[in-house]
Structure formats: C-alpha cells, structure tokens
Enzyme design. Structure first.
Site, PDB file in Angstrom:
ATOM      1  N   ARG A 189       4.483  -4.849   6.080  1.00 53.58           N
ATOM      2  CA  ARG A 189       5.170  -3.421   7.477  1.00 53.58           C
ATOM      3  C   ARG A 189       5.958  -4.500   8.252  1.00 53.58           C
ATOM      4  O   ARG A 189       5.973  -4.532   9.311  1.00 53.58           O
ATOM      5  CB  ARG A 189       3.859  -3.003   8.152  1.00 53.58           C
TER       6      ARG A 189
ATOM      7  N   GLN B 141      10.986  -1.085   8.076  1.00 52.04           N
ATOM      8  CA  GLN B 141      10.831   0.505   7.899  1.00 52.04           C
ATOM      9  C   GLN B 141      11.687   1.179   7.718  1.00 52.04           C
ATOM     10  O   GLN B 141      11.098   1.973   7.181  1.00 52.04           O
ATOM     11  CB  GLN B 141      10.888   0.335   9.787  1.00 52.04           C
TER      12      GLN B 141
ATOM     13  N   ASP C 156      10.282   1.879   3.920  1.00 57.08           N
ATOM     14  CA  ASP C 156       8.545   2.078   4.529  1.00 57.08           C
ATOM     15  C   ASP C 156       7.945   3.530   3.678  1.00 57.08           C
ATOM     16  O   ASP C 156       7.561   4.151   4.621  1.00 57.08           O
ATOM     17  CB  ASP C 156       8.052   1.989   6.080  1.00 57.08           C
TER      18      ASP C 156
ATOM     19  N   SER D 270       4.535   4.747   5.541  1.00 61.27           N
ATOM     20  CA  SER D 270       4.853   5.741   6.725  1.00 61.27           C
ATOM     21  C   SER D 270       5.597   7.629   6.298  1.00 61.27           C
ATOM     22  O   SER D 270       5.614   8.186   7.172  1.00 61.27           O
ATOM     23  CB  SER D 270       6.161   4.835   7.861  1.00 61.27           C
TER      24      SER D 270
ATOM     25  N   TYR E 152      -2.917  -3.986  11.644  1.00 58.31           N
ATOM     26  CA  TYR E 152      -4.164  -2.864  10.749  1.00 58.31           C
ATOM     27  C   TYR E 152      -5.562  -2.874  11.393  1.00 58.31           C
ATOM     28  O   TYR E 152      -5.365  -4.316  12.521  1.00 58.31           O
ATOM     29  CB  TYR E 152      -4.342  -3.142   9.285  1.00 58.31           C
TER      30      TYR E 152
END
Ligand code: NAD
Length: 363
Positions: free
Chosen positions: A122, A127, A130, A133, A226
């Site tokens: 991540r 991004q 991803d 997401s 996380y």
C-alpha cells in the site's frame, strides 16, 4: 509474436464485475498486445462484446485459455480453469492463493507467474493499482445504502407539516477506505454521523468528512499503516464504552478489519440486545466473519428487534463503476511489465517482487 492477453468471464456466484473495460482494452492494445475477451464477460457490468470489439479486442474462440500469455480476472479461477492455462503464463486478479489449497497447488503446478493483487504493497506509487481501495470504496457506499433501505426511518432531518423528524444517528465502525466512504455517503444522505477507529489519524479524516470522531480511548496502530489486533484489556475497554453508546444509535455500519486475520468482533450479542427496537446493523465485514457476533454472512437476521445484515461482495453490486476502477487498477499494474508488446519482469521493482506468488526466493 505479440503478447496474447485474455480477459476471463467471471464464474463465481453473484460476481458481476469484469477485469477489463473497453477503455482498458484500448490501452492494452496500444501497448502492442493482442487482446481477447471471453464472450459475455462484461455484460453484467454493462459492457457488450460489441463495445470490446470496437475497442480492439477479439472475442475468444477455441483454446484461448491455453494460448494466452497474460490472463486477467477479478475473482480467482478454480483449479480446473487454472489447469487450462498455458504453462508459465501470467495471471493477475484477486487470487487469494492461500484461500484454497487446490487453487494454490494448481497455480504452482502450471508454473504460473501469479500476481494476487491483494498482496500489492500500500505505497503511494501503488495507489493507482490498489484494488482493495477502489473496491472498498464501492462496498462502503453500498453498505450505507442498504442500511438506509432497511432502516424504518429517514436519514435526514425533515421539517414537515406533520412535524419535525430527527436525523438518524449513524455510527460507522472502522474508518479505513470503506468506512470513510460510508461516512461520506451517510453524511450526504443527511444523517448525524459518527465514526471510530483504533488508528488515531482517522480522527482528522472522519472530521474532514463532516463526521464526529467517537473516542473510545483505544489506540492500536500497527505495521504498515494498518491496525493491530487489540489486547484483551483494550478490547474490554472498547466494548464497555461502546455498549453504552450504542443505546442511542439507530444505524451501525461495520467495516473494521485487520489484514490477514478474521474480522475483529466488536459488537457483542449483548450490545445488540441493548440497542433500541428498529435499529439496523449492516456488517460489511461479514465476508471475513463479521464485526458483530450476531452477523450471519449473506443473510439478514432479526435479533430481538434489531435487524443485522451481512451482505457479501458489495463491490459487485456496483459492477459498472467497480469494474471501471478495477480495470484501471489492473491496467496500471500490468503496465509495470507489459511494454512494447512483450512481458518483461523487473524483479528489482518492489511492486512486482512483493506481489508475486509464490514468493520468489530471496525476496
Ligand atoms: P482495512 O480494510 O484493513 O481495515 C478497515 C479499518 O478497520 C482500518 O481503518 C482499521 O484501522 C480499522 N480497525 C481494525 N480493528 C479495529 C477495531 N478493533 N476497532 C475499530 N477499528 C478497527 O483497512 P483499509 O481500508 O484497507 O486501509 C487501512 C490503511 O491502509 C490505512 O492506513 C490507509 O490509509 C492505508 N491505505 C494506503 C493506501 C496507499 O497508500 N496505497 C491505499 C489504501 C489504504
């Protein structure tokens, strides 16, 4: 010979998404690849075979699976389908190779270079690739709409000739990608929205969306941005404060997760029993066991006077936009190794090295 790319038609029950759209087919073709798509693969996401053909794809015929160099999918194909692929081909999708022993073995037996996209680091650079997401965003959105549909009340405050209606009090549990989209969606519907998370940085994110941060006095940031699993003491504290708070809440949307673990159990049976009649809980974490003890994955359960819903594969419910985002994520990822019509892996690139499965020796 140009690289042959094949887009699979999804076969998992209820799966409506597709791994490439006409937009990304055009981009794949522009790299010099020859693109095939299984007939009807995009239909349930609103993309016809004709639209793919117009974008430069051929509809797969004959043994397309056995000749493709690069195969794109959303859900993992089963072991039998993997066995049909060309030995040494590359497979990209949410493959969860450890979720099913036969699947993992088939990937190894076929000598595939498999990229389970859920393993992608991540990082900022990742991004645009991803899928966790992009798909979580759709899931958070749909979860709130389901809650609004099931709740026996309005979300917004209304001033009417029949008197004033107070806004629903909505609590979002977990403020990751899905949770933040849930907060934004509930807010747009006019609810009074609160959210909480164990990562302290979420306070600012929740507030920036117009939500109120519910401080339960537990902070548990873990590795890689996380959350970590809570200790028994932290869990007890969170539960005690939450139990009181839930008595005043109309709608709960649960989105909390800890990577690689079953969903944390946050709302106990007793807490549900303490909620007001007519309250609704939508548990987006149902897929990994649920944040609520009462949740039954895939079902709506009446527990006393509280309705607890555990919908599965919410991203698939928004198949058009979920596929558009997924397909762009996939295209951006394969662009790391698909250049000038050829597949060429740079194992010095951490996005490839950390995503590939089985892990390469020394990575
Ligand atoms: P996730 O789906 O793994 O978890 C959802 C949320 O649940 C998280 O916010 C987590 O903190 C929370 N949670 C876990 N246990 C909890 C508990 N007991 N009580 C309350 N909340 C709990 O997370 P996600 O949405 O995939 O994202 C998590 C992290 O990844 C965030 O830091 C996010 O900023 C980061 N991220 C980075 C990128 C990137 O840079 N490429 C992309 C997406 C997400």
């Amino acid at each position: 010979m140009a690289v042959e790319v094949l887009v699979l038609k999804e076969t998992a029950a209820g799966e409506r998404r597709v791994a490439a759209t006409p937009e990304t087919v055009k981009k794949l073709a522009a790299t010099g690849a020859s693109v095939r798509i299984e007939a009807g693969a995009g239909l349930s996401a609103g993309f016809t075979d004709r639209a793919y053909a117009d974008a430069g794809a051929k509809i797969a015929e004959g043994d397309a699976r056995g000749s493709a160099d690069l195969v794109l999918c959303v859900q993992p194909p089963d072991a039998a389908a993997i066995g049909q692929l060309k030995p040494g081909a590359t497979l990209v999708g949410v493959l969860q190779p450890q979720g099913d022993a036969a699947r993992g073995e088939a990937i190894k037996a076929q000598g595939l270079t498999a990229f389970p996209l859920e393993r992608l680091p991540r990082t900022t650079r990742a991004q645009a690739m991803d899928v966790l997401s992009s798909q979580a965003g759709m899931a958070g959105y749909k979860a709130v709409l389901i809650a609004a549909q099931l709740a026996p009340r309005f979300f917004p405050m209304l001033t009417t000739a029949a008197g004033t209606i107070r806004p629903s009090k909505v609590l979002i549990v977990g403020a990751g990608v899905a949770g933040l989209q849930a907060i934004a969606t509930a807010k747009r519907l006019g609810a009074a929205v609160e959210g909480f998370d164990v990562r302290p940085e979420t306070r600012e994110q929740i507030e920036s969306l117009g939500g109120k941060f519910l401080d339960l006095g537990v902070s548990a940031a873990g590795e890689g941005g996380y959350a970590r699993q809570l200790t028994d003491e932290e869990r007890a504290l969170q539960q005690q404060r939450l139990a009181d708070h839930l008595k005043g809440i109309d709608v709960v949307v649960c989105t909390a997760a800890v990577p690689g673990r079953p969903a944390p159990k946050i709302i106990s049976r007793t807490m549900v029993e303490g909620m007001k009649p007519g309250s609704v809980i939508v548990d987006l974490a149902a897929e990994t066991g649920g944040n609520c003890e009462v949740t039954v994955p895939g079902e709506n359960v009446e527990h006393g006077n509280v309705l607890v819903s555990g919908p599965l594969n919410l991203a698939s419910m928004g198949a058009v936009h979920a596929s558009e985002m997924y397909a762009r994520n996939v295209f951006n990822f394969v662009s790391l190794f698909l250049k000038d019509g050829a597949v060429n892996f740079d194992w010095g690139d951490e996005l490839l090295a950390k995503t590939v499965w089985p892990e390469r020796a020394g990575q």
